[in-house]
Design an enzyme around this catalytic site. Structure first.
Site, PDB file in Angstrom:
ATOM      1  N   PHE A 104     -13.972   3.648   2.935  1.00 40.89           N
ATOM      2  CA  PHE A 104     -12.984   2.812   2.265  1.00 40.89           C
ATOM      3  C   PHE A 104     -12.486   3.540   1.022  1.00 40.89           C
ATOM      4  CE2 PHE A 104     -11.369  -0.496  -0.494  1.00 40.89           C
ATOM      5  CZ  PHE A 104     -10.538  -1.175   0.386  1.00 40.89           C
ATOM      6  N   VAL A 105     -11.184   3.772   0.943  1.00 41.98           N
ATOM      7  CA  VAL A 105     -10.627   4.555  -0.162  1.00 41.98           C
ATOM      8  C   VAL A 105      -9.651   3.725  -0.996  1.00 41.98           C
ATOM      9  CG1 VAL A 105     -10.906   6.798   0.952  1.00 41.98           C
ATOM     10  CG2 VAL A 105      -8.817   5.475   1.365  1.00 41.98           C
ATOM     11  N   ARG A 153      -4.411   0.655  -7.299  1.00 44.01           N
ATOM     12  CA  ARG A 153      -3.240   1.258  -6.651  1.00 44.01           C
ATOM     13  C   ARG A 153      -2.622   2.345  -7.526  1.00 44.01           C
ATOM     14  NH1 ARG A 153      -1.978  -2.018  -2.180  1.00 44.01           N
ATOM     15  NH2 ARG A 153      -2.225  -4.251  -2.482  1.00 44.01           N
ATOM     16  N   LYS A 186      -7.321   7.442   9.385  1.00 42.84           N
ATOM     17  CA  LYS A 186      -8.785   7.356   9.337  1.00 42.84           C
ATOM     18  C   LYS A 186      -9.373   7.800  10.657  1.00 42.84           C
ATOM     19  CE  LYS A 186     -10.381   4.023   6.055  1.00 42.84           C
ATOM     20  NZ  LYS A 186     -10.962   2.713   5.776  1.00 42.84           N
ATOM     21  N   GLY A 219       0.784  -1.237   0.000  1.00 38.87           N
ATOM     22  CA  GLY A 219       0.000   0.000   0.000  1.00 38.87           C
ATOM     23  C   GLY A 219       0.813   1.283   0.000  1.00 38.87           C
ATOM     24  N   ASP A 221      -5.659   2.646  10.278  1.00 42.95           N
ATOM     25  CA  ASP A 221      -7.086   2.341  10.409  1.00 42.95           C
ATOM     26  C   ASP A 221      -7.326   1.784  11.815  1.00 42.95           C
ATOM     27  OD1 ASP A 221      -9.739   1.673   9.956  1.00 42.95           O
ATOM     28  OD2 ASP A 221      -9.342   0.060   8.548  1.00 42.95           O
ATOM     29  N   ASP A 275       0.595   3.159   4.408  1.00 41.21           N
ATOM     30  CA  ASP A 275      -0.378   3.936   3.648  1.00 41.21           C
ATOM     31  C   ASP A 275      -1.432   4.574   4.546  1.00 41.21           C
ATOM     32  OD1 ASP A 275      -1.452   1.459   4.292  1.00 41.21           O
ATOM     33  OD2 ASP A 275      -2.118   0.962   2.275  1.00 41.21           O
ATOM     34  N   ASP A 291      -5.517  -0.230  -2.385  1.00 41.56           N
ATOM     35  CA  ASP A 291      -6.209  -1.129  -3.313  1.00 41.56           C
ATOM     36  C   ASP A 291      -7.561  -1.598  -2.814  1.00 41.56           C
ATOM     37  OD1 ASP A 291      -5.006  -2.843  -1.224  1.00 41.56           O
ATOM     38  OD2 ASP A 291      -5.754  -4.479  -2.457  1.00 41.56           O
TER      39      ASP A 291
HETATM   40  P1  IMP Z   1      -4.874  -1.366  10.257  1.00 46.11           P
HETATM   41  O1  IMP Z   1      -3.955  -2.481  10.668  1.00 46.11           O
HETATM   42  O2  IMP Z   1      -6.321  -1.676  10.479  1.00 46.11           O
HETATM   43  O3  IMP Z   1      -4.497  -0.001  10.748  1.00 46.11           O
HETATM   44  O4  IMP Z   1      -4.898  -1.415   8.684  1.00 46.11           O
HETATM   45  C1  IMP Z   1      -3.960  -0.922   7.910  1.00 46.11           C
HETATM   46  C2  IMP Z   1      -4.009  -1.602   6.572  1.00 46.11           C
HETATM   47  O5  IMP Z   1      -5.347  -1.893   6.123  1.00 46.11           O
HETATM   48  C3  IMP Z   1      -3.459  -0.628   5.570  1.00 46.11           C
HETATM   49  O6  IMP Z   1      -2.080  -0.794   5.435  1.00 46.11           O
HETATM   50  C4  IMP Z   1      -4.225  -0.944   4.317  1.00 46.11           C
HETATM   51  O7  IMP Z   1      -3.555  -1.942   3.583  1.00 46.11           O
HETATM   52  C5  IMP Z   1      -5.534  -1.503   4.786  1.00 46.11           C
HETATM   53  N1  IMP Z   1      -6.619  -0.482   4.714  1.00 46.11           N
HETATM   54  C6  IMP Z   1      -7.244   0.137   5.752  1.00 46.11           C
HETATM   55  N2  IMP Z   1      -8.165   1.013   5.313  1.00 46.11           N
HETATM   56  C7  IMP Z   1      -8.126   0.963   3.963  1.00 46.11           C
HETATM   57  C8  IMP Z   1      -8.850   1.655   2.921  1.00 46.11           C
HETATM   58  O8  IMP Z   1      -9.716   2.520   3.130  1.00 46.11           O
HETATM   59  N3  IMP Z   1      -8.527   1.313   1.633  1.00 46.11           N
HETATM   60  C9  IMP Z   1      -7.576   0.385   1.315  1.00 46.11           C
HETATM   61  N4  IMP Z   1      -6.877  -0.272   2.263  1.00 46.11           N
HETATM   62  C10 IMP Z   1      -7.149   0.005   3.574  1.00 46.11           C
HETATM   63 MG    MG Z   2      -1.465  -2.185   3.356  1.00 44.44          MG
END
Ligand code: IMP
Ligand code: MG
Length: 191
Positions: free
Chosen positions: A152-153, A165, A131, A43, A102, A99, A159
């Site tokens: 979701f972006v 991407r 986010k 990402g 979340d 990237d 992706d």
């Molecule tokens: P976390 O571990 O939940 O913070 O997630 C991080 C990973 O989830 C990121 O590196 C992304 O690959 C994926 N992700 C989270 N939100 C999005 C989104 O809105 N679009 C695409 N990928 C996302």
């Molecule tokens: Mg990722």
């Protein structure tokens, strides 16, 4: 591909202008330190390239691969490191690049691995997007280019099912596209 986008959240020019600022800030903070940029693929690929060009310091770059999303629009809750060894960052000041922040699981797991097992001197985290959600894990990014609503972006490295991407901007997919691709179809214009 562009036909699949419902709205653009961040244009290419807005992203790059913000990266000018972020690059300057990071350059100031890391000057004079042994710096390694560790990027979490896939990402962060576009973000990494544009950010690196804005940090004119001696530094090394390492990429690691992590799986957290297993193909959908919400987190699976499980974070898996995809390789056997950690990058060599012992005694170095690490800028950990991802990237999007979340749930926080990815960043907090990788940060802990680098600090505790790989022996980094300091680990600072840097994300393109933060986010606006309640995190499953308490972690904040040291550097974040933009804060976005809980949507979701895709694009600029991010992706959906491996696609989008390469869009130069960040946008939101049309709901019908999400549904269509869940059913196994490819993005508009694929063939
Ligand atoms: P976390 O571990 O939940 O913070 O997630 C991080 C990973 O989830 C990121 O590196 C992304 O690959 C994926 N992700 C989270 N939100 C999005 C989104 O809105 N679009 C695409 N990928 C996302
Ligand atoms: Mg990722």
């Amino acid at each position: 591909m562009q036909d699949d986008i419902a709205k653009i959240l961040l244009s290419e020019s807005r992203i790059l202008a913000r990266l000018d600022e972020l690059g300057e800030q990071i350059t100031r903070d890391f000057r004079g330190k042994p710096m390694t940029v560790v990027a979490i693929l896939n990402g962060s690929c576009l973000f990494l390239g544009d950010l690196l060009r804005r940090i004119p310091l001696p530094l090394t770059v390492e990429c690691i691969s992590v799986a957290s999303y297993h193909g959908g629009t919400s987190s699976s809750g499980k974070v898996e490191l995809m390789q056997k060894s950690l990058p060599a960052v012992a005694g170095r000041n690490v800028l950990l690049v991802d990237d999007i922040l979340d749930t926080g699981r990815t960043l907090s797991m990788v940060r802990a691995l680098l600090a505790e097992f790989a022996g980094a001197d300091e680990v600072r985290t840097c994300v393109l997007l933060r986010k606006r959600v309640e995190r499953a894990v308490a972690i904040e990014a040291d550097y974040a280019a933009f804060e976005i609503p809980n949507e979701f972006v895709v694009g600029y490295g991010l992706d959906y099912l491996g696609h989008y991407r390469n869009l130069p901007f960040i946008g939101v997919l049309k709901p019908e596209v999400i549904e269509r691709m869940k059913g196994g179809l490819e993005p508009a214009g694929s063939r």
